[in-house]
Each structure stands twice: as structure tokens, then as C-alpha cells.
Design a protein around this motif. Structure first.
Motif, PDB file in Angstrom:
ATOM      1  N   VAL A   7     -11.075  15.629 -30.611  1.00 47.70           N
ATOM      2  CA  VAL A   7     -11.182  14.650 -29.364  1.00 47.70           C
ATOM      3  C   VAL A   7      -9.963  13.679 -29.270  1.00 47.70           C
ATOM      4  N   ALA A   8      -9.372  13.391 -30.255  1.00 48.45           N
ATOM      5  CA  ALA A   8      -8.163  12.806 -30.499  1.00 48.45           C
ATOM      6  C   ALA A   8      -7.311  13.285 -29.364  1.00 48.45           C
ATOM      7  N   SER A   9      -7.144  14.396 -29.455  1.00 48.52           N
ATOM      8  CA  SER A   9      -5.912  15.171 -28.741  1.00 48.52           C
ATOM      9  C   SER A   9      -6.513  15.297 -27.158  1.00 48.52           C
ATOM     10  N   LEU A  10      -7.618  15.448 -27.072  1.00 48.69           N
ATOM     11  CA  LEU A  10      -8.214  15.487 -25.679  1.00 48.69           C
ATOM     12  C   LEU A  10      -8.067  14.373 -25.021  1.00 48.69           C
ATOM     13  N   PHE A  11      -8.465  13.023 -25.783  1.00 50.44           N
ATOM     14  CA  PHE A  11      -8.013  11.675 -25.081  1.00 50.44           C
ATOM     15  C   PHE A  11      -6.488  11.540 -24.838  1.00 50.44           C
ATOM     16  N   GLU A  12      -5.779  12.163 -25.500  1.00 45.24           N
ATOM     17  CA  GLU A  12      -4.129  11.996 -25.040  1.00 45.24           C
ATOM     18  C   GLU A  12      -4.091  12.791 -23.740  1.00 45.24           C
ATOM     19  N   ILE A  13      -4.630  14.000 -23.556  1.00 47.62           N
ATOM     20  CA  ILE A  13      -4.714  14.675 -22.315  1.00 47.62           C
ATOM     21  C   ILE A  13      -5.315  13.922 -21.206  1.00 47.62           C
ATOM     22  N   LEU A  14      -6.601  13.367 -21.706  1.00 47.06           N
ATOM     23  CA  LEU A  14      -7.294  12.625 -20.465  1.00 47.06           C
ATOM     24  C   LEU A  14      -6.505  11.463 -19.798  1.00 47.06           C
ATOM     25  N   GLU A  15      -5.968  10.467 -20.875  1.00 47.33           N
ATOM     26  CA  GLU A  15      -5.128   9.421 -20.517  1.00 47.33           C
ATOM     27  C   GLU A  15      -3.887   9.990 -19.765  1.00 47.33           C
ATOM     28  N   GLU A  16      -3.345  10.925 -20.068  1.00 47.54           N
ATOM     29  CA  GLU A  16      -2.016  11.431 -19.215  1.00 47.54           C
ATOM     30  C   GLU A  16      -2.459  11.949 -17.852  1.00 47.54           C
ATOM     31  N   LYS A  17      -3.770  12.603 -17.834  1.00 41.06           N
ATOM     32  CA  LYS A  17      -4.123  13.041 -16.568  1.00 41.06           C
ATOM     33  C   LYS A  17      -4.483  11.728 -15.531  1.00 41.06           C
ATOM     34  N   ALA A  18      -4.847  10.959 -16.162  1.00 34.09           N
ATOM     35  CA  ALA A  18      -5.435   9.711 -15.273  1.00 34.09           C
ATOM     36  C   ALA A  18      -4.077   9.049 -14.830  1.00 34.09           C
ATOM     37  N   LYS A  19      -2.928   8.972 -15.522  1.00 32.76           N
ATOM     38  CA  LYS A  19      -2.041   8.054 -15.321  1.00 32.76           C
ATOM     39  C   LYS A  19      -1.030   9.139 -14.062  1.00 32.76           C
ATOM     40  N   ALA A 101     -14.465  36.972 -25.528  1.00 33.34           N
ATOM     41  CA  ALA A 101     -14.534  35.674 -25.446  1.00 33.34           C
ATOM     42  C   ALA A 101     -15.397  35.050 -26.552  1.00 33.34           C
ATOM     43  N   GLY A 102     -15.561  33.748 -26.706  1.00 31.88           N
ATOM     44  CA  GLY A 102     -16.185  33.132 -27.656  1.00 31.88           C
ATOM     45  C   GLY A 102     -15.454  32.146 -28.812  1.00 31.88           C
ATOM     46  N   THR A 103     -14.114  32.431 -28.631  1.00 27.67           N
ATOM     47  CA  THR A 103     -13.321  31.682 -29.543  1.00 27.67           C
ATOM     48  C   THR A 103     -12.657  30.277 -28.803  1.00 27.67           C
ATOM     49  N   GLU A 104     -12.614  30.256 -27.687  1.00 28.81           N
ATOM     50  CA  GLU A 104     -12.107  29.422 -26.819  1.00 28.81           C
ATOM     51  C   GLU A 104     -12.672  27.757 -27.097  1.00 28.81           C
ATOM     52  N   LEU A 105     -11.564  26.823 -26.940  1.00 21.35           N
ATOM     53  CA  LEU A 105     -11.967  25.691 -26.957  1.00 21.35           C
ATOM     54  C   LEU A 105     -11.242  25.095 -25.422  1.00 21.35           C
ATOM     55  N   LEU A 106     -11.870  25.038 -24.528  1.00 15.32           N
ATOM     56  CA  LEU A 106     -11.155  24.699 -23.316  1.00 15.32           C
ATOM     57  C   LEU A 106     -11.450  23.393 -22.428  1.00 15.32           C
ATOM     58  N   LEU A 107     -10.483  22.924 -21.804  1.00 15.50           N
ATOM     59  CA  LEU A 107     -10.765  21.548 -21.156  1.00 15.50           C
ATOM     60  C   LEU A 107     -10.807  22.277 -19.766  1.00 15.50           C
ATOM     61  N   GLU A 108     -12.101  22.476 -19.280  1.00 15.81           N
ATOM     62  CA  GLU A 108     -12.348  23.282 -18.114  1.00 15.81           C
ATOM     63  C   GLU A 108     -12.299  22.092 -16.706  1.00 15.81           C
ATOM     64  N   LYS A 109     -12.453  21.161 -16.939  1.00 17.59           N
ATOM     65  CA  LYS A 109     -12.921  20.237 -15.551  1.00 17.59           C
ATOM     66  C   LYS A 109     -12.558  18.548 -16.060  1.00 17.59           C
ATOM     67  N   ILE A 110     -11.825  18.117 -15.175  1.00 16.79           N
ATOM     68  CA  ILE A 110     -11.992  16.576 -15.094  1.00 16.79           C
ATOM     69  C   ILE A 110     -12.135  15.704 -14.088  1.00 16.79           C
ATOM     70  N   GLU A 111     -13.023  15.184 -13.887  1.00 16.76           N
ATOM     71  CA  GLU A 111     -13.267  14.431 -12.613  1.00 16.76           C
ATOM     72  C   GLU A 111     -12.689  12.915 -12.640  1.00 16.76           C
ATOM     73  N   LEU A 112     -11.824  12.638 -11.531  1.00 18.48           N
ATOM     74  CA  LEU A 112     -11.410  11.194 -11.587  1.00 18.48           C
ATOM     75  C   LEU A 112     -11.867  10.322 -10.557  1.00 18.48           C
ATOM     76  N   GLU A 113     -11.810   9.205 -10.929  1.00 15.78           N
ATOM     77  CA  GLU A 113     -11.892   8.202  -9.585  1.00 15.78           C
ATOM     78  C   GLU A 113     -10.700   7.605  -9.355  1.00 15.78           C
ATOM     79  N   VAL A 114     -10.257   7.321  -8.311  1.00 14.80           N
ATOM     80  CA  VAL A 114      -8.971   7.186  -7.970  1.00 14.80           C
ATOM     81  C   VAL A 114      -8.958   5.903  -7.311  1.00 14.80           C
TER      82      VAL A 114
END
Ligand SMILES: [Zn+2]
Length: 114
Positions: A7-19, A101-114
Motif C-alpha cells: 500500500v505504501a508503494s501504491l500511494f507513491e504511484i497515486l501521489e505521482e499520478k495525481a501530480k 494468471a493468478g500471480t499478479e498484483l496490478l493497479l488496473e485503474k485510477i479515477e481522478l478528479e481534476v
């Protein structure tokens, strides 16, 4: 708890995408979690809830799609969705199987409000 670092690395990606997109906030996040990924969806959800406070994803809704384990027999080519972890082909008893399939851990989609 393994899920916390994910989750910590997920949030790094999320913050980056938001920026990147100059988004005000993140509305939703969708993850794909394979049944063989070693991640427990419930733990992931709990960790996400704890982590999201005071972040750009504070109101974000987390959706987790569980991906079943899918294997293919190298010998007879049959594809099997497994609910157990017995790695023997149901058709020809071969143990030469590969994971499709079955070993993945993927961030499939992010929905942003701009
Ligand atoms: Zn087979």
C-alpha cells in the motif's frame, strides 16, 4: 504485514499520478489481486483505509478484483482454473504446468478528479 508495504508503494504511484494530471483528488482505485500473489485482499483494504487519511486519496474508493489461478498444461495444452493449489493436470496427470494468471498484483485503474 506484507500488505502495508504494498500500500505504501501504491500511494507513491497515486501521489505521482495525481501530480502528473494536476488532480485535486483521487476518486477510485482498482486493483487486480491474483489468488497466488500472496496478498490477502482484506488486509490490503484495511491497510488502504489506514494509509489514505490526509492524502490525495482520502476519499478514494478501493475496488479489488480477485484473479483466480489459471494454469496451462505443457503436455496436453488444457487450461484450468484452479480453486485449490494441487499442481497436477486434471486431464493427463502431468506436472508440467505453467501459470497463466493468478500471480499478479496490478493497479488496473485510477479515477481522478481534476
Ligand atoms: Zn495435461
Amino acid at each position: 504485514m506484507h500488505e502495508l508495504s504494498i500500500v505504501a508503494s501504491l500511494f507513491e504511484i497515486l501521489e505521482e499520478k495525481a501530480k502528473e494530471n494536476k488532480a485535486k483528488k483521487i476518486i477510485s482505485v482498482k486493483l487486480q489481486v491474483g489468488s497466488l500473489s500472496g496478498v490477502v485482499p482484506e488486509f490490503l483494504e484495511t491497510a488502504f483505509k489506514i494509509y489514505k487519511k490526509d492524502t490525495v486519496a482520502a476519499d478514494a474508493k478501493l475496488t479489488i478484483e480477485e484473479v483466480p489461478l489459471k494454469i496451462q498444461c505443457e503436455k496436453c495444452g488444457v487450461e484450468i482454473i484452479k480453486n485449490d493449489f494441487v499442481f497436477i493436470c486434471e486431464k493427463c496427470d502431468s506436472r508440467e504446468l505453467k501459470t497463466l494468471a493468478g500471480t499478479e498484483l496490478l493497479l488496473e485503474k485510477i479515477e481522478l478528479e481534476v
